[in-house]
Design a protein around this motif. Sequence first.
Motif, short mmCIF file in Angstrom:
data_model
loop_
_atom_site.label_atom_id
_atom_site.label_comp_id
_atom_site.label_asym_id
_atom_site.label_seq_id
_atom_site.Cartn_x
_atom_site.Cartn_y
_atom_site.Cartn_z
N GLU A 1 0.85 -1.19 0.00
CA GLU A 1 0.00 0.00 0.00
C GLU A 1 0.88 1.24 0.00
O GLU A 1 1.96 1.25 0.58
CB GLU A 1 -0.91 0.00 1.22
CG GLU A 1 -1.93 -1.11 1.20
CD GLU A 1 -2.85 -1.07 2.39
OE1 GLU A 1 -3.65 -0.12 2.49
OE2 GLU A 1 -2.73 -1.98 3.24
N ASP A 2 0.39 2.30 -0.64
CA ASP A 2 1.19 3.51 -0.76
C ASP A 2 0.88 4.57 0.30
O ASP A 2 1.48 5.64 0.31
CB ASP A 2 1.05 4.12 -2.16
CG ASP A 2 -0.36 4.58 -2.48
OD1 ASP A 2 -1.22 4.63 -1.57
OD2 ASP A 2 -0.62 4.89 -3.66
N GLY A 3 -0.07 4.30 1.20
CA GLY A 3 -0.41 5.26 2.24
C GLY A 3 -1.37 6.34 1.78
O GLY A 3 -1.78 7.19 2.57
N LYS A 4 -1.74 6.34 0.52
CA LYS A 4 -2.66 7.34 -0.03
C LYS A 4 -3.95 6.69 -0.54
O LYS A 4 -4.67 7.30 -1.32
CB LYS A 4 -1.99 8.12 -1.16
CG LYS A 4 -0.75 8.89 -0.72
CD LYS A 4 -0.12 9.62 -1.88
CE LYS A 4 0.92 8.72 -2.48
NZ LYS A 4 1.69 9.29 -3.57
N GLY A 5 -4.19 5.45 -0.11
CA GLY A 5 -5.39 4.74 -0.55
C GLY A 5 -5.16 3.79 -1.71
O GLY A 5 -6.07 3.06 -2.09
#
Length: 156
Positions: free
Chosen positions: A98-102
């Motif tokens: 996951e990229d942390g931005k959804g």
Amino acid sequence: MIGEHQYRLHATWTGDRGSGTSGYRDYDRSVSLEVDGKPLLEASADKPFRGDPAKWNPEELLLGALSECHLLSYLHACVTTGVVVVSYSDDATGTMVEDGKGGGAFTDVLLRPRVVVADESMIAAAVAAHRQAREWCFIANSVNFPVRHEPVVTAA
């Protein structure tokens, strides 16, 4: 056989609990996937994304597509080189971050084919056929992350 091939699939969201997407926790992630002439496939998001773990999720379907495409390409490569495969199984794994931005992306897939060939004299060619299969696999050629292979080939 060179050409363009079109594929069709009908996806239907089946997760309305009566209030649509009125809130993040107010809807189910269930989806039905249909292709003419084939059984309906019930799918959902992965459990960490509020999905139903009893149903196929997109990440598993991608991993399955890579594994099956390699298997089919491999069998063809073996036929063209005279290798007789009598058994094939694969324990595939994939990593998605996951990229942390959804969002997020797969970063790696590892296929672990276990192949049994008819005769010990075929083992070297059977191992080499995995390289050819990688070049022929339509799905592996369509992704932007490494698809690695750790094959084990034995004789019957």
